[in-house]
Structures are given as structure tokens and as C-alpha cells.
Design an enzyme around this catalytic site. Sequence first.
Site, short mmCIF file in Angstrom:
data_model
loop_
_atom_site.label_atom_id
_atom_site.label_comp_id
_atom_site.label_asym_id
_atom_site.label_seq_id
_atom_site.Cartn_x
_atom_site.Cartn_y
_atom_site.Cartn_z
CG ASP A 258 16.53 0.32 15.99
OD1 ASP A 258 15.52 -0.11 16.55
OD2 ASP A 258 16.67 1.50 15.63
CB VAL A 259 14.08 0.12 11.23
CG1 VAL A 259 13.76 0.87 9.96
CG2 VAL A 259 13.77 -1.34 11.07
#
Length: 299
Positions: A254-255
Site C-alpha cells: 500500500d502506497v
Amino acid sequence: MRSGFFLAVPSIFSWSKILKYLMRDPHEIAYRVEKRRIRRGFLIDGVKVLCEITYHPRLKNLSVAILNNVVCSDSIRAQLTDFISDWFDLDQDLSTFYEMAQTDPILHSVVKKQAGLRLVGIPDLFEALVWEIVGQEITVNFALSLKNSFIQKFGQTIQYQDKTYWIFPDPETVAQADKETLLGLKLTNHKAEYLLDISQKLARGEMTKEHYCQFDNFEDAEKDMTKIRGIGPWTANCILMRCIKQGDAFPMNDVGLLNGIKTLEKSDQKPSKEKMLQLKKRWGNWCSYAVFYIWNNFY
DNA sequence: CACCAGGACTCGG
DNA sequence: CCGAGTCATGGT
């Protein structure tokens, strides 16, 4: 005629932190926060129910009042209890998470800053699926605005004291829509197809929350969930975190999570895959809480 | 204009 | 199993 009931609150609990999270989108229409109270509309057993949740610090409980003219039957009460307990994760004891975080270099400051925040869940599987699929690869703010248009397109409303309260749509309603309607909401082609497909699966009973709750480890649940077109590893883990409540769910790529860890470690680059695997092991059953706290730490 | 944002799919190797 | 290419919105 008002009817309602009370729900006890766990010892580590901050209503303010929860409200702050809920108010991150000023245009949110799935619920309404006003004067430290939350109002949300539901469709329960075919009946529109508008409820208001109030926190009572001295009594350490929440009161749940039904505002519109509906009698709080046992069934309504049970379903609201389940929903709200899940929404604010009322049945979880966070003390071991806080103990662990105390000596954890990444979590230490995060937990201190957000003490008492509960993992705000998405109890309804359809709502969780819509939110996570809509939110794929776009900013949170854009995702929030898309979610609101989605609700306004397909949801029913409750009118109460000159205000409109929206009820999150049924999969049955969305299943009957055509793709163009969804494209009109500025969803991409892929997302429109995913959502139609998934709405139909839910409407036909081919996907249920109970099914995904059966798995006792998140790997099996993830493997099963990613069979569905449109659900990749990120979406599966987010749903396991926020709807199925698997403590060890961990959207590793997840960024937002990677950037959060980068900032917390004052590093000039995002953590490596090896580093993330270490963290997953280190945080174990509290991975989902760690992620939720890190996500909201910079807001 | 390029680049990024709480990704997933397909396809070639 | 993995990497590159594709999709395609909106803010900076």
C-alpha cells in the site's frame, strides 16, 4: 416516540479520535457527525431506521437512539448492536497492542498521538467492497467523493427535521444498473465492471461475509477472495482488515502505508519488501491496527 | 506536461 | 512466479 439502548465501551477508547477520523471528509453522506453525535440511516428488515449515537464519558457507554418513528424491535436492536460494535471495534481489548507499541520504534509515536483511536471498520461487506474497489489507485479524497456520488445514485433517503440522511445502497439495486450509469459516476471501465459483477454475486448470495469469516488465517482468506475479478491482494487485505477483522491482514504494498513508514523512519526511500515482511512478523496479529494508525497519523 | 495517488488485469517469458 | 505494459481520474 424515541426508543433505543446502550452499548458499553472498552477502556482504551477515544470518542474524539473516532469522530476526527469520521469527519475527514466534510462532504461525507454515509453518516453525519454533529455536536459530537453520529447519525446514520439503515435499512433493517425492509424498514428505514435513523439512529443517533452519543457518547457518555462518565457512564463509559454509547447510547443508540432511533430518531424516526420506528419501534426498536429485538431484531433491529440486535442488528444495530452488531453493526456498531463492528464499526468501532468495541469488543477488542487493545492493551497488548499498546504494550507492544510502547517499545516499537515505528509505532511508539503513532500510538501516543492517536491514543484511544479504534479501528473504524466497514461492517457491511458490500460497502467494504465498494469502498476498496473505488479506492484502488486513486487519492483518498477522490475516492471519498466517488463514494458519495455512488451513494446518491443508488441509495435511499430518510428525511428527518429538514435534513436528508442517506442509506448505503443494496447490492440488489446496483446489480440492476447498467454500466453506463456507473461510468457516469466517473468510475473507470474496469471498476464499473468489477462493481456490477460483485453486486450480482452478493445479490445472488454467492458472496457472503460469513464465508470469509470462516478462515482462521488471513492467507487462506486472501487466496479465496482474490479469486474474484477486481479483488487483488491490496483490496483483499483492506477488506480483511476493515470488514472481516483479521488482525494479521497487512496490505504490504500500500502506497500510503509505505510512505507513512518512510516518514516515521525519517528515511529518504520507501521500505523494502524484506523490511515489510519483517514488520508483518513483528506486528503479528496487530498488523491491521498498525496500518490503520499509520494511515491516519498524517491526516 | 509529467508524476503520483491507501491497484488490478493480461500477457510474455 | 515476475516484470512490463495497459487502463484512465484528478490534483499538484
